[in-house]
Design a protein around this motif. Structure first.
Motif, mmCIF file in Angstrom:
data_model
loop_
_atom_site.group_PDB
_atom_site.id
_atom_site.type_symbol
_atom_site.label_atom_id
_atom_site.label_comp_id
_atom_site.label_asym_id
_atom_site.label_seq_id
_atom_site.Cartn_x
_atom_site.Cartn_y
_atom_site.Cartn_z
ATOM 1 N N LYS A 283 0.825 -1.217 0.000
ATOM 2 C CA LYS A 283 0.000 0.000 0.000
ATOM 3 C C LYS A 283 0.856 1.262 0.000
ATOM 4 N N THR A 284 2.040 1.175 0.642
ATOM 5 C CA THR A 284 2.840 2.385 0.848
ATOM 6 C C THR A 284 3.173 3.094 -0.464
ATOM 7 N N ASP A 378 -2.227 6.142 7.539
ATOM 8 C CA ASP A 378 -1.903 4.725 7.401
ATOM 9 C C ASP A 378 -2.491 3.949 8.578
ATOM 10 N N GLU A 379 -2.893 2.729 8.308
ATOM 11 C CA GLU A 379 -3.452 1.832 9.329
ATOM 12 C C GLU A 379 -4.588 2.514 10.069
ATOM 13 N N GLY A 532 2.723 -2.921 10.166
ATOM 14 C CA GLY A 532 3.586 -2.282 9.176
ATOM 15 C C GLY A 532 5.071 -2.547 9.158
HETATM 16 MG MG MG Z 1 1.694 -0.634 5.579
#
Ligand code: MG
Ligand code: ADP
Length: 669
Positions: A283-284, A378-379, A532
């Motif tokens: 995803k990053t 994120d997350e 992550g």
């Molecule tokens: Mg990630």
């Protein structure tokens, strides 16, 4: 007395500022809120259970005459009261009791008691039951089920029962659309009501509540799409530059989702897109392409991570990817010195830094961006469903990208995330090693350590995760503190690093960097490594007490390995004996590596609290609806919500006023 549903709780008898404050903690402000504060479960005190028919673990109402009362001096002193009825005997045991209680519980007195029966060495007992003493035979039991309410510190069930009793004595309006009669019934169902009767009424009310929630989401969506923000169409070809030096080819799913994101960005309507993809789906880099697009316009991106470890890692990745393109990236963390933070803030304010990476908390302390065009969270599951990011840029709403590795079952996404567009990364990069997962009983720990020694000797790295930092009296679970000497002595010559949430952030960052650089072979950690963290040379993940963790969490932890070219393993080292449910849950993880399937199972077994992150944030999501039992209502929720929006806004507004008074004006986003 007739009730005004909107009146404050202080209009009730006996509610002063103290109690008002406690009720507010439960989200109860209006009389209507108290009526909506429904029991979690019920106790059946409507019939007296004869003493001879009691079985262990049974919860029930008993009564009898005291035939004996004495102090027992075992391991702990206790007061033991023996009751007799026509059929048999039962002991009541009290470890804590006052002199007055001891005096009242005398032979010859009658007692009515409610509690759970346990089997002790001396036979059946009730420990600390609720009870009342009577001189003569006790009065007949209550005709209704007894409610057990969700509560908060300092507010007892008795208090909540008297308060709701007052509500039930009032006349409620007839025709304002609130299901008063269902609500009242749920506070005191008749004794003969079955579990199904109760579930049916609850489902009717849950449908209203979920529909109101859906309406809130739809309103937020239309508020957002009514805004205008900076459109970011393609300006240069910097994205193509990144593709060249990325070092891997994007998966088909990454290409598709990147295109979806870039198309959103090219419009004036602020984007709000959720990218969900399993751990390791990549995803990053999608966020990187979005940040590049903003940078092409000289506009800024804020990337928010839930932990410093993750922020640090994103910073390293983004620096490697973006600096060669001439895009300056900065890191903002709590462990930086004040001087360093000031320098970074200035770079953000001047616009010299186009991408700022940091923890969520830091961005809440209002960093002034020169021109913020995009926020990436994120997350997201860590932050809860309600809590959308609201970093605004001088009153303007930036584009928002939200990423989560917690797969949310589709039925739920459609209703709960109705304000967002959703993209799914349903493909892992090629060449990923499958992870072999095994469940191993605690007694075979030696074998696990031998496997670990083998991996480390082969030059690989490993994680060992314990639920606790230090040994606890209350919880029988493995701790980092106790495990460290065991592993250190079993692995001579290996460097073992420790990572847990109570360490200072710069210390955590240092350990993480050492592990990443391969100078630490084994990382002994709590679940802080859950999200992550990316160290491709790590091939073994040992998880202690997996029976205490959620499936989604186990899946996340496992996702820390299997990221490189080597075969990887996950060992679930469980404590024995394992319950039947425990066995079933662990076998789900062992047999599947599909985050979506695991999420569906988790929803069945544990409920969605963990799935949606509501537990971590302590946020109570719904008053009545329980997504585990009511997930099947979602299609109906969407159908009904859409119908109300298009043809009956009055009813829609009424539902909102009942369930979401703060949102019924739907001004904010
Ligand atoms: Mg990630
Ligand atoms: P997540 O979706 O869990 O956030 P990451 O973005 O951290 O996943 O990616 C996991 C690892 O896979 C990183 O090391 C990343 O550089 C790498 N990666 C991402 N996309 C690909 C790809 N298409 N091919 C190979 N490796 C990839």
């Amino acid at each position: 007395m007739s009730a005004n549903p909107g009146a404050g709780v202080t209009t009730l008898k006996g509610v002063g500022p103290g109690l008002e404050e406690k009720l507010a903690r439960l989200g109860v402000h209006r009389l209507l809120d108290l009526l909506l504060h429904l029991p979690l479960r019920y106790q059946d005190r409507s019939r007296v259970v004869s003493l001879s028919s009691l079985v262990p673990e049974q919860e029930g109402l008993v009564q009898g005459q005291i035939v004996d009362a004495r102090l027992a001096y075992g391991r702990r002193r206790s007061l033991v009261v023996t009751l007799e009825d026509q059929t048999g005997y039962l002991k009541l045991r009290f470890f804590y009791f006052s002199r007055a209680q001891q005096n009242a519980l005398k032979a010859g007195m009658y007692v009515q008691a409610f509690g759970q029966v346990r089997l002790s060495r001396e036979g059946l007992e009730m420990i600390h039951p609720e009870y009342r003493t009577h001189r003569d035979a006790p009065p007949p039991p209550e005709p209704e089920l007894t409610p057990v309410y969700p509560t908060t510190r300092g507010l007892g069930q008795g208090r909540l029962r008297t308060l709701t009793e007052q509500l039930l004595g009032m006349d409620w309006p007839e025709d304002d659309g609130t299901p008063y009669s269902d609500l009242r019934w749920l506070h005191r169902p008749p004794a003969q009501a079955t579990a199904e009767d109760i579930a049916d009424v609850q489902a009717r009310i849950a449908l209203d509540e979920l529909t109101a929630y859906y309406l809130v989401m739809r309103h937020r969506q239309s508020d957002r799409t009514g805004h205008r923000t900076l459109a970011l169409p393609q300006a240069e070809h910097l994205g193509r530059e990144l593709l060249k030096h990325l070092g891997f080819r994007l998966t088909g799913a990454q290409r598709r989702v990147t295109t979806e994101v870039l198309e959103d960005l090219s419009r004036e309507v602020p984007m709000l897109r959720l990218v969900q993809g399993d751990v390791g789906s990549g995803k990053t880099v999608i966020a990187a392409f979005a940040a590049i697009r903003a940078a092409e316009h000289g506009a800024q991106t804020a990337l928010m991570a839930p932990t410093e470890i993750l922020a640090e890692q994103h910073y390293l990745n983004f620096t490697g990817w973006l600096e060669p393109l001439g895009i300056s990236v900065v890191l903002l963390t709590g462990s930086q010195s004040a001087a360093e933070r000031r320098r970074v803030s200035e770079a953000i304010e001047s616009g010299e830094a186009l991408v700022a990476v940091g923890t969520h908390a830091l961005f809440q302390n209002s960093v002034a961006f020169r021109q913020l065009a995009l926020t990436v969270v994120d997350e997201q599951h860590r932050f809860g469903v309600h809590q959308r990011m609201a970093l605004k840029d001088k009153g303007r709403l930036p584009h928002q990208l939200v990423m989560t590795a917690t797969p949310i079952p589709r039925t739920l996404t459609m209703a709960l995330y109705a304000d967002m567009d959703v993209s799914t990364l349903d493909e892992l990069p090629a060449g990923r090693q499958p992870i072999t997962t095994t469940t191993v009983a605690d007694e075979r720990r030696e074998e696990v350590i031998a496997h670990l020694a083998g991996e480390l000797a082969a030059g690989r790295q490993a994680y060992w995760v314990c639920p606790l930092i230090e040994a606890s009296e209350a919880l029988e679970a493995a701790s980092v503190e106790e495990t460290l000497p065991v592993l250190e002595s079993a692995l001579p010559g290996m460097s073992v690093g420790v990572l847990h949430g109570r360490m200072k952030s710069d210390e955590k960052a240092r350990v993480m960097a050492e592990f990443k650089a391969g100078r630490i072979q084994l990382l002994l950690a709590t679940t802080v490594v859950e999200v992550g963290v990316d160290v491709p040379n790590a091939t073994l993940m040992v998880i202690e007490n997996p029976e205490r963790m959620g499936l989604a969490q186990l899946h996340q932890l496992r996702g820390r390995v299997g990221r490189g070219a080597h075969a990887s393993y996950c060992v679930l080292l469980y404590a024995t004996p394992l319950s039947e449910t425990g066995r079933r849950r662990l076998s789900v993880i062992r047999d599947s590596q599909d985050g979506f399937r695991i999420a569906e199972e988790d929803l069945q077994i544990r409920g969605p609290g963990d799935l949606l992150g509501t537990r971590q944030t302590g946020e109570q999501q719904f008053r009545i609806a329980d997504l585990r039992t009511h997930a099947h209502l979602m299609p109906e929720v969407i159908r009904r919500g859409d119908a109300l929006l298009s043809s009956d806004p009055e009813t829609a507004n009424r539902l909102l006023a009942i369930w979401a008074p703060a949102d019924s004006g739907h001004a904010g986003v």
